[in-house]
Design a protein around this motif. Structure first.
Motif, PDB file in Angstrom:
ATOM      1  N   THR A  45       0.837  -1.201   0.000  1.00 51.75           N
ATOM      2  CA  THR A  45       0.000   0.000   0.000  1.00 51.75           C
ATOM      3  C   THR A  45       0.874   1.254   0.000  1.00 51.75           C
ATOM      4  O   THR A  45       0.588   2.232  -0.702  1.00 51.75           O
ATOM      5  CB  THR A  45      -0.914   0.010   1.239  1.00 51.75           C
ATOM      6  N   THR A  46       1.940   1.221   0.796  1.00 52.27           N
ATOM      7  CA  THR A  46       2.848   2.364   0.854  1.00 52.27           C
ATOM      8  C   THR A  46       3.490   2.616  -0.506  1.00 52.27           C
ATOM      9  O   THR A  46       3.554   3.758  -0.981  1.00 52.27           O
ATOM     10  CB  THR A  46       3.936   2.117   1.907  1.00 52.27           C
ATOM     11  N   ALA A  47       3.977   1.548  -1.131  1.00 54.50           N
ATOM     12  CA  ALA A  47       4.607   1.695  -2.446  1.00 54.50           C
ATOM     13  C   ALA A  47       3.605   2.175  -3.486  1.00 54.50           C
ATOM     14  O   ALA A  47       3.909   3.044  -4.325  1.00 54.50           O
ATOM     15  CB  ALA A  47       5.221   0.363  -2.870  1.00 54.50           C
ATOM     16  N   THR A  48       2.390   1.631  -3.447  1.00 47.63           N
ATOM     17  CA  THR A  48       1.342   2.033  -4.393  1.00 47.63           C
ATOM     18  C   THR A  48       1.013   3.508  -4.239  1.00 47.63           C
ATOM     19  O   THR A  48       0.951   4.261  -5.215  1.00 47.63           O
ATOM     20  CB  THR A  48       0.078   1.183  -4.180  1.00 47.63           C
ATOM     21  N   ALA A  49       0.798   3.931  -2.987  1.00 47.21           N
ATOM     22  CA  ALA A  49       0.447   5.330  -2.723  1.00 47.21           C
ATOM     23  C   ALA A  49       1.585   6.274  -3.066  1.00 47.21           C
ATOM     24  O   ALA A  49       1.359   7.413  -3.488  1.00 47.21           O
ATOM     25  CB  ALA A  49       0.041   5.491  -1.260  1.00 47.21           C
ATOM     26  N   SER A  50       2.814   5.813  -2.893  1.00 48.67           N
ATOM     27  CA  SER A  50       3.965   6.683  -3.171  1.00 48.67           C
ATOM     28  C   SER A  50       4.061   7.042  -4.648  1.00 48.67           C
ATOM     29  O   SER A  50       4.667   8.058  -4.995  1.00 48.67           O
ATOM     30  CB  SER A  50       5.264   6.000  -2.722  1.00 48.67           C
ATOM     31  N   ARG A  51       3.497   6.223  -5.522  1.00 48.77           N
ATOM     32  CA  ARG A  51       3.476   6.508  -6.964  1.00 48.77           C
ATOM     33  C   ARG A  51       2.160   7.147  -7.414  1.00 48.77           C
ATOM     34  O   ARG A  51       1.919   7.280  -8.608  1.00 48.77           O
ATOM     35  CB  ARG A  51       3.722   5.222  -7.752  1.00 48.77           C
ATOM     36  N   LEU A  80       5.675   9.049   3.442  1.00 47.55           N
ATOM     37  CA  LEU A  80       6.695  10.071   3.680  1.00 47.55           C
ATOM     38  C   LEU A  80       8.028   9.427   4.065  1.00 47.55           C
ATOM     39  O   LEU A  80       9.086   9.797   3.532  1.00 47.55           O
ATOM     40  CB  LEU A  80       6.223  11.029   4.779  1.00 47.55           C
ATOM     41  N   ALA A  81       7.980   8.469   4.973  1.00 45.36           N
ATOM     42  CA  ALA A  81       9.206   7.771   5.375  1.00 45.36           C
ATOM     43  C   ALA A  81       9.799   6.993   4.203  1.00 45.36           C
ATOM     44  O   ALA A  81      11.018   6.959   4.013  1.00 45.36           O
ATOM     45  CB  ALA A  81       8.906   6.832   6.542  1.00 45.36           C
ATOM     46  N   TYR A  82       8.938   6.374   3.405  1.00 45.49           N
ATOM     47  CA  TYR A  82       9.364   5.603   2.223  1.00 45.49           C
ATOM     48  C   TYR A  82      10.119   6.498   1.247  1.00 45.49           C
ATOM     49  O   TYR A  82      11.166   6.125   0.706  1.00 45.49           O
ATOM     50  CB  TYR A  82       8.112   5.012   1.590  1.00 45.49           C
ATOM     51  N   GLN A  83       9.592   7.702   1.032  1.00 50.10           N
ATOM     52  CA  GLN A  83      10.200   8.589   0.054  1.00 50.10           C
ATOM     53  C   GLN A  83      11.478   9.238   0.577  1.00 50.10           C
ATOM     54  O   GLN A  83      12.382   9.544  -0.208  1.00 50.10           O
ATOM     55  CB  GLN A  83       9.194   9.659  -0.364  1.00 50.10           C
ATOM     56  N   ILE A  84      11.559   9.443   1.895  1.00 51.95           N
ATOM     57  CA  ILE A  84      12.751  10.082   2.458  1.00 51.95           C
ATOM     58  C   ILE A  84      13.875   9.078   2.672  1.00 51.95           C
ATOM     59  O   ILE A  84      15.032   9.330   2.305  1.00 51.95           O
ATOM     60  CB  ILE A  84      12.407  10.790   3.782  1.00 51.95           C
TER      61      ILE A  84
END
Length: 530
Positions: A45-51, A80-84
């Motif tokens: 979900t985190t990866a999906t939302a990050s894109r 946010l943590a995923y992208q940083i």
């Protein structure tokens, strides 16, 4: 001697609480593989939302939808943590750990306001070690749900200590409605607060303490505020695609209806059965009985003792203070949990724990006393002695859990990266639609937002959403992955043959025409043959 007793009491609580928090941190930050299977879905979900593809786990095989029922926009803290810091499990677990610390702080503050400083020390020590709270120690929104409910409960206690004012109860309702954007299960805690406020209004009217309008102020304000917050939640989460939001939430609910232990992942949409899962005692009572049985059997002896002594003592021996209204509130929590919580899983009870922690903590400091509050300077010597015994037992539980974590860490460290993982990551770009073994996703493929799980569980979930559970080959025709790797089952293998996929390396296939943005370096894949 009295001063030394109080110092010992507080010192033991601090040591036990920090040790429990330390083991949670150890488990979260030292374990390289998934702590529980749901981490795979939240990582996806985190990866999906990050894109910008939506708030849902792509790995489940859903089509692109704005959001999945039950997953709130608080997941963007993970994003946010995923992208940083990058696509790693430990990055997201650090966020969950921070939410757990906020939850412990909230439960401690609520206990202090209700039961005094002595019980607050105990709450700080026991909260991170409670069975269902410890079970949220992973990439799950349950940790956020506990934190939000804990601090919303603090707000409820603070408002209840002041003269009734409509604006305060409106604020309380808005805050509890915002909890929906964390997890739908927080609605059970809202049910509990509503029951307490309704009882307050009823008692005020019965005693003639205030006119009808004034007596109804808490309930009216809370309901009005909740309606405002619910409209905001609806606009953010449901309105972009009501069909997909409701369908995903409903199918998740229905999958848990038929059995307490085994999910029926091919359960079709059935409005009658869905309604019964919220309203029918024949559905609700067995589910809740299974939940409480699992919780009780899974608890260490000291936690069982706190529940068996603390809750009855609060309900039967002590007066019910206006700022707690324990009887209707805790009854509402049990009833609300039965209606709202999806399955008999003990961890689903976690958002309700903050409402019970004051009762559990006061079992040590109050016993069966009729006192409402016990400040830390008034803790009796017998209570301090009892607390030392219980603290030693909690310490043993913490040590056992630390041993389990250490064993898990050694197991993870002994696992080398599979050669096929290295081959795929070297050859396939992150924009490709990738299909492979779901168990490899969270540890190795979080950088791939369009990863679809090939495990039977995910295939059944995704194909049921698409009404293709009876035709798995058609399901893969809809998904049209760019790259497939691993050992495909018969349906996937049939699809690969029919669609003309090319074998570019051992157990790695590519589609003849790739989707936009997807690139494959077949030479890199071949150079890293498993």
């Amino acid at each position: 001697m009295k001063s030394r007793t109080q110092t010992l009491f507080a010192l033991v609580a601090v040591v036990v609480g920090l040790a429990a928090i330390g083991v949670r941190a150890y488990a979260a930050l030292a374990t390289a593989d998934v702590l529980d299977w749901d981490e795979t879905y939240y990582a996806s979900t985190t990866a999906t939302a990050s894109r910008g593809l939506g708030v849902y786990p792509f790995v489940l095989g859903y089509p692109q939808i704005p959001s999945m029922g039950g997953i709130g926009h608080v997941v963007y803290l993970y994003v946010l943590a995923y992208q940083i810091f990058g696509p790693h499990l430990l990055t997201l677990r650090f966020v969950s750990l921070a939410a757990s610390l906020l939850a412990v702080a909230g439960m401690t503050v609520a206990t202090r306001r209700l039961c005094g400083g002595g019980a607050a020390w105990v709450a700080f020590a026991i909260a991170p070690s409670l069975l269902v709270v410890y079970g949220t120690n992973s990439i799950r929104l349950d940790s956020f749900a506990v934190a939000f409910v804990a601090w919303a409960f603090v707000l409820y206690v603070a408002i209840s200590e002041r003269p009734p004012a409509l604006r305060r109860y409106v604020l309380l309702g808005v805050v509890f409605a915002l909890c929906l954007n964390v997890h739908l299960h927080t609605a059970a805690a809202t049910f509990a607060i509503g029951a307490a406020l309704l009882w307050q209004s009823f008692r005020s009217l019965r005693r003639g303490q205030a006119p009808v309008v004034a007596s109804a102020t808490p309930v009216a304000g809370f309901v009005g505020g909740y309606a405002i917050g619910a409209l905001l939640f609806f606009a953010l989460s449901v309105w972009p695609s009501p069909q997909s939001y409701v369908r995903t939430a409903a199918l998740a609910r229905l999958s848990a209806v038929d059995s307490d232990t085994v999910l029926n992942l091919t359960a079709p949409m059935d409005s009658g059965k869905l309604a019964a899962s919220f309203l029918s005692p024949t559905e609700l009572i067995p589910k809740e009985a299974a939940r409480y049985r699992s919780m009780f059997l899974g608890m260490p002896w000291w936690e069982r003792a706190l529940w068996l002594v603390g809750v009855p003592a609060l309900l039967l021996f002590r007066p019910d203070p206006d700022r707690y209204r324990a009887r209707p509130l805790l009854a509402g929590a049990v009833i609300g949990g039965g209606i709202v919580l999806n399955s008999a899983s003990p961890v689903y009870f976690a958002p309700l724990v903050p409402l019970f922690v004051p009762a559990l903590a006061s079992a040590i400091t109050h016993g069966v006393s009729r006192r409402l509050r016990v400040d830390s300077t008034l803790v009796a010597s017998w209570s301090a002695g009892l607390w030392v015994i219980v603290a030693i037992a909690i310490g043993h539980t913490v040590a056992v859990r630390a041993g389990h974590v250490a064993s898990r860490v050694r197991h993870d460290a002994g696992q080398s990266t599979p050669a096929i993982v290295e081959a795929v990551r070297a050859a396939v770009s992150h924009d490709c639609v990738l299909v492979g073994p779901t168990g490899l996703y969270a540890r190795y493929f979080m950088a791939y937002p369009r990863f679809v799980g090939a495990r039977q569980t995910e295939v059944l979930i995704g194909s049921t959403y698409l009404d293709l559970q009876s035709d798995p080959v058609a399901y893969w025709r809809v998904k049209q992955p760019d790259v497939v790797f691993g050992d495909p089952d018969s349906a996937l293998a049939s699809y690969l043959a029919d669609a003309g996929y090319q074998l570019i390396a051992d157990r790695i296939w590519r589609r003849p025409s790739l989707s936009a943005g997807c690139t494959i370096n077949a030479r890199q894949a071949g150079s890293r043959r498993p």
